[in-house]
Write a protein that holds these residues in place. Structure first.
Motif, PDB file in Angstrom:
ATOM      1  N   GLN A 171      -0.979  -3.044  -5.109  1.00  0.00           N
ATOM      2  CA  GLN A 171      -1.231  -2.224  -3.935  1.00  0.00           C
ATOM      3  C   GLN A 171      -1.615  -3.113  -2.758  1.00  0.00           C
ATOM      4  O   GLN A 171      -2.226  -4.167  -2.933  1.00  0.00           O
TER       5      GLN A 171
ATOM      6  N   ARG B 256      -3.209  -3.112  -8.852  1.00  0.00           N
ATOM      7  CA  ARG B 256      -3.809  -1.779  -8.955  1.00  0.00           C
ATOM      8  C   ARG B 256      -4.117  -1.498 -10.425  1.00  0.00           C
ATOM      9  O   ARG B 256      -5.113  -0.889 -10.770  1.00  0.00           O
TER      10      ARG B 256
ATOM     11  N   ARG C 166       3.229   3.483  -2.539  1.00  0.00           N
ATOM     12  CA  ARG C 166       3.502   3.065  -3.920  1.00  0.00           C
ATOM     13  C   ARG C 166       5.000   2.841  -4.132  1.00  0.00           C
ATOM     14  O   ARG C 166       5.401   1.892  -4.809  1.00  0.00           O
TER      15      ARG C 166
ATOM     16  N   LYS D 173       6.670  -0.669  -5.149  1.00  0.00           N
ATOM     17  CA  LYS D 173       7.493  -0.721  -6.361  1.00  0.00           C
ATOM     18  C   LYS D 173       8.871  -1.305  -6.064  1.00  0.00           C
ATOM     19  O   LYS D 173       9.416  -2.092  -6.869  1.00  0.00           O
TER      20      LYS D 173
ATOM     21  N   GLU E 254       1.143  -2.223 -11.568  1.00  0.00           N
ATOM     22  CA  GLU E 254       1.312  -1.917 -10.149  1.00  0.00           C
ATOM     23  C   GLU E 254       0.500  -2.843  -9.260  1.00  0.00           C
ATOM     24  O   GLU E 254      -0.584  -3.290  -9.616  1.00  0.00           O
TER      25      GLU E 254
END
Length: 246
Positions: free
Chosen positions: A60, A54, A154, A158, A58
């Motif tokens: 996704q 992302r 998210r 994570k 991050e």
């Protein structure tokens, strides 16, 4: 007209209408689409679910819709030929964005210049009194629900990153004698998952995260469904697929 995402207001868009049966032109050249963790169960029965960056930190989750960039095997721009439509595909040409007055508040934006919009025909977004129509209210509610689910997604991703369960891989294809590689894919390493301490596995289970993880893992077999779909649509370019570490 150039496309521009602008705030939706009754002053500027009093006459704006959404065309019926808008189709899927906006994703006909997209080979992946974002997917929410709440969609994993249904999406995994049809699409491979993988993770992509992302941003620098991050990842996704996305579903694979085509075997190379610019290719969507599930739509010709008008019809969707799959049994499941990812939620991210359905909100166009609307979006939720932070308010310019308060970043903690959300406002509806619209893709100005979209060929799904008209002032002559279609369903109005505002009535004669300047109030949002039932159509617009339904769209807003759906986007708010998606926004909330995106936060859960998210957090889920994570958690997997923090447990160091992801493994970078490439998808190697051979299309009509041409070798094609899709890079930048991340998948859960099942061995790492199995090697987790029992307490961490129990915690994942209590938080309802094991189900989506296994849905992701089982979905990877759907790459053969996508390859078959491509072979049916483009027989001369029937691919051979192979997953490899990146």
């Amino acid at each position: 007209m150039a496309l521009e995402l602008v705030p939706l207001t009754k002053q500027q868009h009093a006459k704006t209408k959404l065309l019926p049966n808008p189709g899927f032109k906006h994703v006909k050249d997209e080979h992946i689409a974002p997917v929410l963790v709440q969609e994993f169960s249904r999406a995994s029965s049809e699409f491979p679910i993988v993770f992509v960056k992302r941003n620098e930190e991050e990842l996704q989750p996305v579903v694979i819709l085509g075997l190379k960039p610019g290719e969507n095997l599930y739509t010709d721009g008008q019809r969707w030929t799959g049994l499941y439509i990812p939620a991210s595909v359905t909100h166009h040409p609307f979006a939720l964005v932070p308010s310019s007055q308060n970043e903690d508040e959300l406002m509806v934006a619209i893709l100005q210049g979209s060929d799904l919009l008209s002032e002559e025909e279609g369903q109005p977004l505002f009535d004669d009194k300047g109030e949002a129509t039932e159509l617009l209210e339904r769209r807003k509610d759906a986007m708010l629900q998606q926004f909330e689910m995106a936060n859960v997604t998210r957090a889920f991703t994570k958690t997997i990153q923090e447990l160091d369960l992801f493994e970078a891989q490439s998808l190697n294809l051979e299309l009509n004698g041409e070798k094609v590689t899709i890079n930048g894919l991340h998948m859960v390493n099942e061995k790492k998952l199995m090697d987790l301490p029992a307490k961490k596995v129990e915690d994942l289970n209590k938080r309802g995260l094991l189900g989506p993880i296994y849905a992701h893992l089982s979905s990877l077999h759907q790459i053969h469904r996508v390859a078959t779909k491509r072979a049916e649509l483009k027989p001369a370019e029937a691919p051979q697929t192979e997953a490899a570490e990146a």
